[in-house]
Design an enzyme around this catalytic site. Structure first.
Site, PDB file in Angstrom:
ATOM      1  N   HIS B 263       0.833  -1.202   0.000  1.00  0.00           N
ATOM      2  CA  HIS B 263       0.000   0.000   0.000  1.00  0.00           C
ATOM      3  C   HIS B 263       0.873   1.260   0.000  1.00  0.00           C
ATOM      4  O   HIS B 263       0.728   2.132  -0.864  1.00  0.00           O
ATOM      5  CB  HIS B 263      -0.906  -0.034   1.240  1.00  0.00           C
ATOM      6  N   GLU B 264       1.801   1.321   0.938  1.00  0.00           N
ATOM      7  CA  GLU B 264       2.660   2.515   1.022  1.00  0.00           C
ATOM      8  C   GLU B 264       3.573   2.608  -0.197  1.00  0.00           C
ATOM      9  O   GLU B 264       3.880   3.714  -0.671  1.00  0.00           O
ATOM     10  CB  GLU B 264       3.483   2.504   2.317  1.00  0.00           C
ATOM     11  N   HIS B 267       1.831   4.443  -2.858  1.00  0.00           N
ATOM     12  CA  HIS B 267       2.011   5.899  -2.683  1.00  0.00           C
ATOM     13  C   HIS B 267       3.426   6.309  -3.116  1.00  0.00           C
ATOM     14  O   HIS B 267       3.615   7.322  -3.789  1.00  0.00           O
ATOM     15  CB  HIS B 267       1.814   6.283  -1.209  1.00  0.00           C
ATOM     16  N   GLU B 293      -4.559   7.833  -3.367  1.00  0.00           N
ATOM     17  CA  GLU B 293      -5.074   6.603  -2.772  1.00  0.00           C
ATOM     18  C   GLU B 293      -5.339   5.545  -3.844  1.00  0.00           C
ATOM     19  O   GLU B 293      -5.274   4.349  -3.568  1.00  0.00           O
ATOM     20  CB  GLU B 293      -6.344   6.923  -1.965  1.00  0.00           C
TER      21      GLU B 293
END
Lengths: 493, 493
Positions: B263-264, B267, B293
């Site tokens: 997830h990170e 980003h 997101e």
């Protein structure tokens, strides 16, 4: 009610420290965690913060507040010291034209790269033109700052408040015969000590466990500091309760990191003991490099390489590294206090270390005076090295190119290492005259020693001059006899 | 030749970013390594840098340069976008009186502490008075900024450029029946999936090894970024080539950290793909939170929870954690895609996640409009929760006190999570229409997908508006059908 000029000056000086401590945090990150490709942006951030700090610390507001505060009677000794040191800092900064400051930072950037390349290839000619420029610039700075006897005074003064070249030279000349004799004896005695009995497998995580336990046992406060990994270990202060130690690991030899951590923890304990509310002020900062280095050497060498320390810590170390269980304390102590002549200062043992400094001080002084031309540095280095160590460096990478200092414009720095050794021995000998401290040292309890250092050195900050710290703590100015006595005892053991 | 007003404006905006990125570095350090007792000094450093950045970005020089630059014809689309966004940022900042900004930062400081205390004791009354003040302040800000239909528009606009409350509400209302049905089916189907087959011993170092390999395989560049440990994972940008991911470790479940890292890294890949030379400018920053997101969700869910990903990575994972060798791919996929109704948003699975967002959007909108009194938030929360999830939170810590956002003044933020989900599905479905990308995905090769995202999203920076990014990349505005299709396929598998 408006605050006094002094109070406003103090607030402004502390504002400067908000910027410089932020810059220190960025610098710490650069040396520990920063990803490689971020170098340019980080350099820009740091230059920006430094620039803003410098502008504040040399600006009109600062100058006027300083002059106004000086026209009032200082409210106490601390205020007098702050005014004395802020004036000194201001004058030294203000005497350098902006052009010269920029020139210096560019020279250093290029000098550092050329030095690294030169050392890698062991080719002094790559670094020589940069060193020439750096020396010329150092002389220019000395002229702008002014000096008592010779330009080198002004450079030395940058690192050691109140020190004079002639006095240091006299001291070192007096020390030389004793130091060479002690080194000779120590090296001869060590000839029978096997160098390799401690070699083995020391996983990083286990070394980290031991390092942290030892640093905590000396009194290092991990709520106000940490230990991280870096290529070239250092200690830096990011705030009044944020002292970062760094180390590196050799997985075949745990002692290199452990003694490094004790050394940096010595610096860190000093920083953690400075007056918190005076952070960013002369009264809240370390007094000098010669005093700072005394703290690192005291904990590394006087405490960390002592029998009483290892009586307690060898069993614990052998729990962490079980293959050490077979090593006897006497053999262990001989191994960690083994002396030998070697080319590289940062790897030198206690018995030979100061010879490396004597050499550098002599070379630097002659370069700055103009007596020694830059192009002749390698030959002069090797000649002096041979007279001190009885051997000649195989190449300049193992000789005059080994240290980074000159490439960063750090002429005048080296003497503080030996001054630190002298101060360390004198402070330690004085402290252990107290029965309570000596008894605690015998059982490896360092709280009383730390408490004595806190009161006599750390909490004093930069209010006294280095000489005053030594006089006040030990009753005498710095004297080499304690260091010589210590070396003789250790290497006669 | 003097530079144009536009060039000077750009230089000033990038100067601001030197300060804000230095502040980001200090903040990162605070969340990862900073020793506990350094909090006060760090807060002072950060406030100082933020204050300087804010003063530059709202000062007279900035205002005049902006007006002057606007009077010239923009040289290209990027310059037009920079002017558009710098004007918007300036106006929004300048419309808030200094007094209100200080009030907000104090409210947030106290609000955060009161929220933490309230959540710990599950006592809404401890937080309610703070929330009341934060809501009043949010309304005041909305009035100062102005809005189209309702005050919530102005808050939403803070996080999602160009979004309108009414449109989001319509979208969410349309989504609700489908999402509740999908969640129901997914939860029913998951009833037979054993939740615990992956539980075991996962030492942190081994998780770190796997996380780094996976992040690198997605394309994350460790020469321009890193992964560190923190309590509340995030991704932050310290410079154009310095993107820091963070994670935390559960030694009994490696998937929590691994999916967190993916997830990170999503980003981080976005940030690493932004135009480097435009760092600190609108054209060099992410377009919106809903787009940001979309990147994290795309890599975490569409890539990371897919069969093709684990066809490649389960064998490697089982090499690192040998007890997983006995787990079959189908069972593994069922375990990582297991759905269940749960109270805590950050622990929710993909099938139920958006329901948590619908709830928050509805509650927030009603609080800000004044329709829902702060004191009635717990009851309203529980009632809506029951209608969506068929169960009532056992206490407010598992209900309206679970998220930190409101206590930090972050009203208007939540909708971007579901917008991110919709954008993720739409971008992913569009990209995989290309045969080359689809084929590569089948063999867990992510270079073609990343290249498509780089070109269609990342390299665009903030020059287009979020809607333009979606239109340009997918040919259509954000549409929920892709996300619903994805959920149906995954949870019908």
């Amino acid at each position: 009610m408006s605050s006094s000029a002094y109070d406003q000056l103090i607030a402004l000086a502390q504002e400067v420290s908000v910027l410089t401590s932020a810059e220190a945090a960025l610098s710490w990150d650069q040396e520990t965690y920063m990803p490689a490709r971020s170098l340019n942006h980080r350099a820009r951030q740091m230059a920006y913060l430094n620039g803003k700090a410098h502008a504040l610390a040399t600006g009109t507001v600062f100058r006027k507040l300083l002059a106004k505060a000086e026209s009032d009677k200082p409210r106490d000794a601390k205020a007098a010291a702050n005014l004395r040191e802020l004036r000194r800092d201001y004058d030294r900064a203000a005497k350098l034209p902006q052009k010269l400051v920029i020139e210096e930072s560019e020279l250093c950037a290029h000098g550092k790269a050329a030095w690294a390349e030169g050392r890698k290839k062991s080719d002094f000619s790559l670094f020589a033109p940069h060193l020439q420029k750096l020396v010329t610039l150092a002389r220019k700075k000395a002229d702008l700052w002014g000096y008592a006897d010779e330009p080198y005074d002004a450079l030395l003064e940058t690192y050691e408040r109140g020190a004079r070249t002639r006095e240091v030279a006299t001291l070192f000349a007096k020390l030389k015969p004793d130091l060479t004799q002690i080194a000779r004896q120590a090296v001869d005695q060590s000839a029978s000590v096997k160098p390799n009995i401690l070699r083995g497998k020391y996983p990083v995580e286990k070394q980290q466990l031991l390092n942290a336990e030892v640093a905590a046992s000396l009194g290092f406060d991990f709520e106000a500091g940490r230990i991280d990994t870096t290529a070239h270990p250092f200690c830096t202060t990011l705030g009044p309760a944020d002292i970062r130690l760094t180390t590196r690991y050799d997985e075949s030899d745990f002692t290199s990191s452990l003694f490094g951590v004790m050394h940096e923890a010595g610096h860190g304990l000093y920083e953690q003991g400075l007056p918190v509310d005076d952070f960013g002020l002369p009264s809240g900062r370390a007094c000098s490099l010669g005093i700072h280095e005394s703290q690192s050497r005291l904990w590394e060498n006087h405490v960390g390489r002592s029998r009483s320390f290892w009586e307690k810590w060898l069993p614990r170390t052998a729990e962490i590294f079980p293959h050490l269980k077979k090593i006897k304390l006497d053999d262990f102590l001989r191994a960690i206090n083994r002396a030998e002549y070697s080319f590289i200062r940062v790897e030198a043992d206690q018995a030979t270390y100061d010879l490396h400094i004597l050499l550098r001080f002599s070379i630097e002084r002659r370069i700055v005076s103009g007596e020694l031309a830059v192009k002749n540095v390698p030959a002069a280095w090797n000649e002096e090295f041979e007279s001190l160590f009885g051997m000649v460096p195989p190449d300049d990478a193992h000789g005059c190119l080994q240290d980074i200092h000159w490439s960063m414009g750090g002429l005048g720095y080296f003497a503080t290492y030996t001054l630190g050794n002298l101060n360390a021995a004198q402070l330690f000998a004085t402290a252990r005259k107290q029965k309570k401290i000596a008894a605690a040292l015998d059982r490896a309890d360092y709280a009383p020693l730390l408490s004595w250092l806190r009161s006599n050195v750390h909490s004093q900050g930069g209010t006294p001059l280095p000489g005053e710290i030594m006089e006040h703590a030990t009753g005498k100015p710095t004297d080499a006899k304690w260091h010589l006595k210590h070396l003789r005892e250790r290497f006669a053991e």
